[in-house]
Design a protein around this motif. Structure first.
Motif, mmCIF file in Angstrom:
data_model
loop_
_atom_site.group_PDB
_atom_site.id
_atom_site.type_symbol
_atom_site.label_atom_id
_atom_site.label_comp_id
_atom_site.label_asym_id
_atom_site.label_seq_id
_atom_site.Cartn_x
_atom_site.Cartn_y
_atom_site.Cartn_z
ATOM 1 N N UNK A 271 0.853 -1.192 0.000
ATOM 2 C CA UNK A 271 0.000 0.000 0.000
ATOM 3 C C UNK A 271 0.889 1.242 0.000
ATOM 4 N N UNK A 272 0.423 2.253 -0.678
ATOM 5 C CA UNK A 272 1.091 3.559 -0.647
ATOM 6 C C UNK A 272 0.031 4.632 -0.473
ATOM 7 N N UNK A 273 0.168 5.416 0.601
ATOM 8 C CA UNK A 273 -0.672 6.603 0.800
ATOM 9 C C UNK A 273 0.160 7.826 0.434
ATOM 10 N N UNK A 274 -0.461 8.795 -0.240
ATOM 11 C CA UNK A 274 0.271 9.999 -0.637
ATOM 12 C C UNK A 274 -0.707 11.153 -0.808
ATOM 13 N N UNK A 275 -0.168 12.364 -0.720
ATOM 14 C CA UNK A 275 -0.997 13.553 -0.953
ATOM 15 C C UNK A 275 -0.969 13.976 -2.413
ATOM 16 N N UNK A 290 -1.499 -0.589 5.674
ATOM 17 C CA UNK A 290 -2.565 0.002 4.864
ATOM 18 C C UNK A 290 -3.124 1.273 5.476
ATOM 19 N N UNK A 291 -2.564 1.736 6.599
ATOM 20 C CA UNK A 291 -3.021 2.966 7.245
ATOM 21 C C UNK A 291 -1.910 4.003 7.227
ATOM 22 N N UNK A 292 -2.319 5.249 7.361
ATOM 23 C CA UNK A 292 -1.355 6.352 7.407
ATOM 24 C C UNK A 292 -1.858 7.396 8.388
ATOM 25 N N UNK A 293 -0.946 7.902 9.213
ATOM 26 C CA UNK A 293 -1.277 8.972 10.150
ATOM 27 C C UNK A 293 -0.783 10.286 9.557
ATOM 28 N N UNK A 307 -1.432 -2.986 -4.232
ATOM 29 C CA UNK A 307 -0.913 -3.908 -5.233
ATOM 30 C C UNK A 307 -0.311 -5.124 -4.526
ATOM 31 N N UNK A 308 0.086 -6.084 -5.337
ATOM 32 C CA UNK A 308 0.863 -7.237 -4.886
ATOM 33 C C UNK A 308 2.024 -7.393 -5.848
ATOM 34 N N UNK A 313 -1.596 -2.107 -10.048
ATOM 35 C CA UNK A 313 -2.069 -1.392 -8.861
ATOM 36 C C UNK A 313 -3.521 -0.947 -9.022
ATOM 37 N N UNK A 314 -4.185 -0.809 -7.889
ATOM 38 C CA UNK A 314 -5.501 -0.190 -7.831
ATOM 39 C C UNK A 314 -5.369 1.108 -7.044
#
Length: 578
Positions: A271-275, A290-293, A307-308, A313-314
């Motif tokens: 997982x990648x979280x980004x702005x 899968x979480x981001x603070x 993704x795997x 990726x989704x």
């Protein structure tokens, strides 16, 4: 094996002095898809040469039908140069310059297009036939014999296949293929997995991952080559996992952090979280999380990618709407009794409604982020803010009022103008139930004393801060260092005095702060000594022999030594007035 010639031919000027001798220096040669023959070259008499394009044949549809003899020549012949005339021929050059090639380069492609580098504009001319186009480096010649570059398309009736696919292909996802063909009338796509299509730009889904060869065959019976084939390899990844980002978030008021979550139901490992949608700066600490603070959070769109290894990726997103997110109230204010307090809010959204209370104590600024107030006693203030989205936020703060006025704080010094090396006495009021702090602290004997001393070596401004815990007020005093002069006006004897007993100007003194020692004598007009002194504090009261002298002019002689060792000698007159 270069052991025999299959065929040969020549072409050239059909009239004039150029017949029977070389006309051009060839620069490029090509046989296209339809076996047509392309030749480019230049004819010029530059540097004493005898080449010339004059007399070369041209076709009626030529780009340029005239020549000054110093131009490029572009010509197309039929297969094996069959026929007595070229299929197409044109001149290309200016009317003043001698275009040629000094080691430049040219290329034909098999569609019948020439890319030519030319030594153009010789003599400082700008007559090379270049059409100004957007992005051209320059359409003008800025010196002599600059490099001119042109592309010439003979527009041959060729059918050429061309295709492309997206960079990332996913199993069980539609893949759009793009056609880049030329003069295609019919299409046949072979996707490499047993499926085909006759559409110009089809969309196809692959059932599983792998590497596939996609072939495009295009045809046109009107083209000289009838058909053409092109192919590319595509790599199809595993299908993208499922992804369920959290619902959009609405934040109201100051929020220290926010947690972003997403769920792939076990179908993704990374997982990648980004702005940013490019995912350049991940917000989650590890790809397995899968979480981001987000701390502190900001309003906007946050993107998540799942993704795997080996899969597509989704991408999903979460919208964060925030109001008064950075709202902050000022700290409690501490003021003197005669000073106004200024209270300022920060981080308030534009268009917010702001109400301060108690309203009767707001001197100015009601409805804004900053007010001034002068309460007579310690008072608690409240502010109510409603943002444009309806978000409400409130805060309280206290204004503590001292019984001490700021004007009560006064600093003084016993000597404001001194010589270097003088010890002065500093003072400040008030002194009861207050904390005192002098600066520069190292320049005074006790920085917490109300009456410290200071040894002055240079002009200094002393700042003293007096505080009773609520009212904190500074005051300043400056001690100026003046340069020592063992002379007038720093040493001075008045030229008259009035010893009449009225208490004003009854005694004559020598004035001079820089004097360390002195010898002072006064004489009457007959030269008799009437008074002498060796001390600045001992002056003449206008008597001699115990009796007042008559009004008259007396002569004095003064010899002094200053504190820096300089000598001073003065003779003068003093008038006694009664």
């Amino acid at each position: 094996d270069l052991s025999s010639v299959l065929w040969g031919s020549r072409f050239g000027a059909t009239s004039g002095p150029g017949m029977g001798r070389p006309n051009i220096s060839p620069t490029a040669f090509l046989v296209d898809f339809c076996d047509k023959i392309y030749i480019s070259g230049w004819g010029s008499s530059i540097q004493g040469g005898n080449l010339s394009t004059a007399g070369l044949p041209h076709t009626n549809d030529a780009y340029q039908t005239t020549t000054d003899g110093n131009d490029f020549y572009l010509v197309v012949f039929d297969i094996d140069m069959q026929g007595s005339a070229p299929l197409y021929a044109t001149f290309f050059g200016g009317t003043q310059s001698s275009e040629h090639v000094d080691g430049g380069t040219s290329r034909f492609d098999r569609r019948g297009r020439v890319y030519q580098a030319v030594c153009a504009g010789c003599g400082g001319h700008s007559d090379f036939p270049i059409e100004p186009v957007p992005g051209a480096w320059s359409a003008q010649n800025n010196s002599s014999c600059n490099l001119g570059v042109f592309k010439f398309d003979f527009d041959a009736p060729l059918v050429i296949a061309g295709l492309s696919a997206p960079d990332t292909l996913c199993a069980n996802a539609p893949v759009p293929f793009t056609d880049h063909s030329h003069l295609a009338a019919t299409y046949l796509w072979d996707f490499g997995d047993g499926n085909t299509s006759t559409e110009a730009e089809p969309t196809h889904s692959y059932a599983g991952p792998g590497t596939y060869t996609v072939t495009l065959t295009v045809a046109n019976d009107a083209a000289c080559n009838t058909q053409d084939i092109d192919s590319i390899q595509v790599i199809v990844l595993d299908e993208a996992p499922t992804l369920e980002p959290m619902a959009d978030i609405t934040l109201c008021g100051p929020t220290p952090s926010v947690e972003l979550t997403a769920n792939s139901n076990g179908t993704a490992d990374l997982f990648i979280w980004s702005s940013t949608p490019s995912f350049g700066t991940p917000l989650n600490p590890t790809p397995a999380d899968s979480t981001a603070i987000v701390q502190p959070p900001q309003a906007g769109t946050y993107y998540v990618q799942a993704s795997s290894p080996g899969s597509c990726p989704t991408v999903g997103q979460v919208q964060v709407v925030a109001s008064l997110l950075n709202a902050a109230a000022p700290d409690d204010a501490f003021i003197c009794a005669d000073v106004a307090a200024v209270l300022t809010l920060t981080g308030i959204d534009p268009g917010s409604t702001i109400v301060w209370s108690p309203a009767d104590l707001v001197d100015s600024g009601q409805g804004t982020t900053q007010i001034t107030t002068t309460p007579e006693q310690t008072t608690e203030f409240q502010v109510q803010v409603t943002g444009p989205t309806g978000c409400a936020w409130s805060a309280t703060m206290e204004v503590l009022v001292s019984s001490m006025n700021s004007t009560e704080v006064q600093a003084s010094v016993d000597q404001s103008m001194v010589l270097s090396g003088t010890l002065v006495q500093l003072s400040v009021v008030p002194t009861t139930n207050v904390d005192i702090s002098w600066s520069p602290a190292g320049a005074v004997s006790d920085p917490t004393s109300a009456n410290p001393t200071a040894f002055i070596t240079a002009t200094t401004t002393f700042t003293v801060t007096v505080s009773n815990g609520v009212c904190t007020q500074p005051a300043q005093v400056t001690v100026k260092v003046v340069e020592l002069q063992c002379d007038e006006p720093d040493i001075f004897v008045p030229n008259a005095f009035t010893p009449n007993g009225d208490g004003n100007n009854d005694v004559l003194f020598v004035r001079g702060r820089p004097i360390a020692s002195m010898e002072w004598k006064l004489f009457d007009r007959w030269g008799e000594l009437v008074f002498e002194s060796t001390s600045l504090s001992q002056g003449w009261d206008g008597t001699f022999g115990g009796k007042p002298v008559d009004p008259a002019v007396f002569v004095y002689w003064l010899k002094a030594e200053c504190i820096d060792g300089q000598q001073y000698l003065k003779k003068g007159n003093v008038t006694v007035i009664r």
